[in-house]
Design a protein around this motif. Structure first.
Motif, PDB file in Angstrom:
ATOM      1  N   ASN A 131       4.101  -8.972   7.359  1.00 24.14           N
ATOM      2  CA  ASN A 131       2.791  -8.855   7.716  1.00 24.14           C
ATOM      3  C   ASN A 131       2.105  -8.801   9.174  1.00 24.14           C
ATOM      4  O   ASN A 131       1.013  -8.572   9.777  1.00 24.14           O
ATOM      5  N   GLN A 132       2.974  -8.968   9.815  1.00 22.14           N
ATOM      6  CA  GLN A 132       2.777  -8.515  11.299  1.00 22.14           C
ATOM      7  C   GLN A 132       1.971  -6.927  11.896  1.00 22.14           C
ATOM      8  O   GLN A 132       2.495  -6.452  10.987  1.00 22.14           O
ATOM      9  N   SER A 135      -4.058  -1.402  16.596  1.00 22.04           N
ATOM     10  CA  SER A 135      -3.268  -2.451  15.813  1.00 22.04           C
ATOM     11  C   SER A 135      -2.669  -1.840  14.541  1.00 22.04           C
ATOM     12  O   SER A 135      -3.982  -1.398  14.400  1.00 22.04           O
ATOM     13  N   LEU A 136      -2.106  -1.683  13.764  1.00 24.41           N
ATOM     14  CA  LEU A 136      -2.386  -1.407  12.335  1.00 24.41           C
ATOM     15  C   LEU A 136      -2.116  -2.667  11.168  1.00 24.41           C
ATOM     16  O   LEU A 136      -0.745  -3.396  11.630  1.00 24.41           O
ATOM     17  N   ASP A 137      -2.322  -3.078  10.576  1.00 21.55           N
ATOM     18  CA  ASP A 137      -2.608  -3.987   9.323  1.00 21.55           C
ATOM     19  C   ASP A 137      -1.215  -3.133   8.451  1.00 21.55           C
ATOM     20  O   ASP A 137      -2.091  -2.227   7.747  1.00 21.55           O
TER      21      ASP A 137
END
Length: 366
Positions: free
Chosen positions: A3-4, A31-33
């Protein structure tokens, strides 16, 4: 860690051109979760002139950006810039910049050995090659090839316009889509001296007036897809890795039947599984979805999804094949879609992020 957050560099326009009203300040890092598809701002690198298209070095520690201008050092040339990447934060540090000797460079790639940067100069109608120094900076131009010729469209094809340059997975051949010539020019890569040697056969050919723009290989390395800007089509080529030859086997529209508005294609990508191909339509403002015949490589249109903005330029598929992110140039937003791994269809996640004049998206693999 599963999940980084994944990090993505966004190339943009900082200086207005006839086809774009620039609002950006440089190269953005977002950033993309991977669990939800949510986006967030991470960092911004300012002071970069029109970094419209980006590429990462295979080592993951350097990034290269074209400077899409036509007046670098007061001459008819653009440039390409080198950056070092901070291994923890992803922040960029400028290293140096070199002229491409052709105006308006709009696409850049790095060969698999990480020794050379190759650029396509749109207005100059040329391709260039620079060596990469041991510290990731760029050396002086090692080769330059001026394209010659034209095609049938009197507004857009009266001279050559190199729009992209890509390399096959064997790292033997480079392919330059030339919108002005209706050809994909083929070069042998000579890596000892850094040269682009005209191949025999010298090119693959689209139909007249197509305007080839971007190029993508199928994961099997035997099929290549070219998206054509001017008439909104994709040409499917069979690739012969022994000779470097490209033979057209299909042309298919990226637009829905009955569409009568103005639209031009931009980008093309193949899903990591090789089961789907996606192309962006500027005007129809959609991503066209195609299924791939796993024997022939030919395409079947399966639908269109609106990009949630205006004038989608490049888009990117995350390494897992779960998400597609579209960069909408004229509405200043990056929009996230979830990919159905069985059908290839796209579903909006509801997540998007404001990024001024976004053009190019590149995942950073640390």
């Amino acid at each position: 860690m599963a999940n980084q957050a994944m990090l993505i560099y966004v190339g943009t326009y900082t200086r207005s051109l006839p086809h774009v009203a620039a609002k950006s300040e440089g190269i953005y890092l977002i950033s993309l979760d991977p669990a939800t598809g949510a986006l967030a701002h991470v960092h911004k690198t300012t002071g970069v002139d029109n970094p419209s298209y980006l590429v990462l070095h295979p080592d993951g520690r350097h990034l290269y950006a074209v400077n899409e201008v036509g007046d670098y050092q007061d001459r008819d040339s653009g440039a390409v810039s080198a950056f070092a990447i901070d291994e923890e934060s992803g922040a960029l540090t400028f290293l140096n910049k070199e002229p491409t000797n052709g105006a308006a460079p709009c696409h850049v790639t790095v060969d698999a050995t990480g020794r050379y940067v190759l650029c396509a100069n749109y207005s100059g109608g040329s391709v260039s090659m620079h060596p990469i120094n041991s510290d990731g900076s760029l050396g002086r131009l090692s080769d330059f090839v001026q394209h010659v010729g034209k095609s049938v469209n009197p507004q857009r094809q009266q001279e050559p316009h190199a729009h992209s340059i890509n390399i096959d997975k064997s790292n033997r051949f480079a392919f330059a889509c030339d919108l002005g010539k209706d050809q994909v020019l083929i070069y042998e890569l000579e890596l000892d001296q850094g040269k682009l040697i005209p191949n025999e056969p010298a090119y693959g050919e689209t139909h007249k007036g197509a305007g080839p723009r971007h190029f993508a290989f199928h994961p099997n390395g035997k099929i290549a897809y070219v998206i054509n800007e001017l008439d909104s089509t994709i040409t499917v080529f069979r690739f012969t890795d022994i000779t470097g030859g490209l033979d057209a086997i299909q042309t298919i529209s990226t637009l829905p039947k009955g569409f009568e508005g103005r639209s031009h294609c931009a980008d093309i990508h193949v899903h990591p599984t090789g089961k789907f191909v996606y192309g962006s339509n500027r005007g129809h403002d959609s991503i066209a979805v195609f299924s791939v015949d796993q024997t022939s490589g030919k395409l079947t249109a399966t639908g269109h999804t609106g990009t949630g903005g205006k004038v989608p330029r490049n888009f990117v598929i995350d390494p897992s094949g779960s998400f597609l992110l579209a960069a909408n140039q004229n509405t200043d937003n990056v929009v996230v879609f979830r990919i159905n791994l069985a059908t290839g269809q796209l579903t909006p996640t509801g997540y998007e992020l404001t990024v001024p004049t976004p053009v190019c998206l590149k995942f950073w693999r640390r």
